[in-house]
Design an enzyme around this catalytic site. Sequence first.
Site, short mmCIF file in Angstrom:
data_model
loop_
_atom_site.label_atom_id
_atom_site.label_comp_id
_atom_site.label_asym_id
_atom_site.label_seq_id
_atom_site.Cartn_x
_atom_site.Cartn_y
_atom_site.Cartn_z
NE ARG A 166 -3.82 -1.79 1.97
CZ ARG A 166 -4.82 -2.20 3.17
NH1 ARG A 166 -4.11 -2.09 4.53
NH2 ARG A 166 -5.29 -3.15 3.46
CD GLN A 201 -11.14 -0.53 13.13
OE1 GLN A 201 -11.02 0.02 13.04
NE2 GLN A 201 -10.75 -1.63 12.66
NE ARG A 238 -10.67 -6.81 15.46
CZ ARG A 238 -10.80 -6.02 14.38
NH1 ARG A 238 -11.70 -6.03 13.52
NH2 ARG A 238 -9.01 -6.41 14.45
CG HIS A 284 -15.08 -1.65 9.96
ND1 HIS A 284 -15.23 -3.13 10.52
CD2 HIS A 284 -13.59 -1.83 10.02
CE1 HIS A 284 -14.47 -3.60 11.16
NE2 HIS A 284 -13.33 -3.11 10.33
N1 HSE Z 1 -7.35 -4.02 9.86
C1 HSE Z 1 -8.89 -4.01 9.33
C2 HSE Z 1 -9.81 -4.76 10.77
C3 HSE Z 1 -9.46 -4.73 8.23
O1 HSE Z 1 -8.66 -4.95 12.19
O2 HSE Z 1 -10.43 -4.10 11.57
C4 HSE Z 1 -9.01 -4.38 6.93
O3 HSE Z 1 -8.63 -3.77 6.56
#
Ligand code: HSE
Length: 363
Positions: free
Chosen positions: A91, A151, A258, A265
Amino acid sequence: MVGSVLLDRMREQGDFKTIKPTFFSTSAAGKSGPEIDGVKQGLGDAYDIDTLRKHDVLISCQGGSYTTDVYARLRAAGFHGYFIDAASTLRMERDSVLILDPVNLDVIQRGLADGIKTYVGPNCTVSLMLMGMDGLFKAGLVEWVSSMTYQAASGAGASTMRELVAQLATVADASRTLLADPAASALALDARVSETLRSSTLPTENFGAALAGSVIPWIDKAVADGQTKEEWKGHVEANKILGRSEANSIPVDGICVRVGAMRCHSQGLTVKLNRDVPLDEIVALLAAANPWVKIVANDKESTLRELSPAAVTGTLSVPVGRIHKLKMGPQYLGAFTVGDQLLWGAAEPLRRMLQILREHLKA
Ligand code: HSE
């Protein structure tokens, strides 16, 4: 998982009618692969550089270690085609472009014109924030963005989705008797749930902690300045997607968390505008930016109906709601957005890049 979602989207959209695909696998070469238009496809060996290099375009949803292993060898072996990747490995390379065409088609077109051959799907959280806030970025109104994320488990991989459900099931099993007893108090239920969340019976191999009934305010590894790598990506990838150099960058930062959602998300956003713009103009700009963004009225009924992972999962819609000016002053905007991290957050930009390339190669 991203590969499966990509395949489904390509089938749904009839993408296979216009390309001649070959399928490769790192683990099941020689076995039977997906069915396309009623025909079972075979699976080639994803490490067979000589066969891979003969293709015009390669798409990889295999993950970072595969890209690290294969990409340089492919180029060294004379692969001059286009490499479209879902993994983060390439990236930030100088000769790669981050793809999110509703937001940065101009950057992609410039990359194609400049002969760039490597196109990478951005971090899901960043893509979903930019899809939602597209109108403000396009209007040049953003001074900075702070994104507090919620997330989903899927961002950490398929096994973590299973672990989340296994944790929920463990909690349900442990509390079943109390739940069935109308005389049992909420405090007794809480004590049973808390004890279960802290016990060794809770499966935590992937997350390392309880996610069901809890949150984990840490995603990926530590980097500099107290950030996690997920938080670092917010700034560097958003600016690269927008084609902005570091000297000209728009600060993007926040805390990535998370939560116990499966594959959507969510983000609570604070946007500092570079001037005071009336709220109705802001809403009009956001609504008109791309066909997927959807404004949700700032009321309870609309929010509950339309602005949650449960409502959005499996769709390409990117709702933006709770839009209002914050008490910090008229240039501070609050908003909340949700998006499916496997669709706009991963697979969709890849399949659309293939369409863009098809047009480019035809021209
Ligand atoms: N890194 C992101 C996550 C997901 O852990 O939610 C993918 O981009």
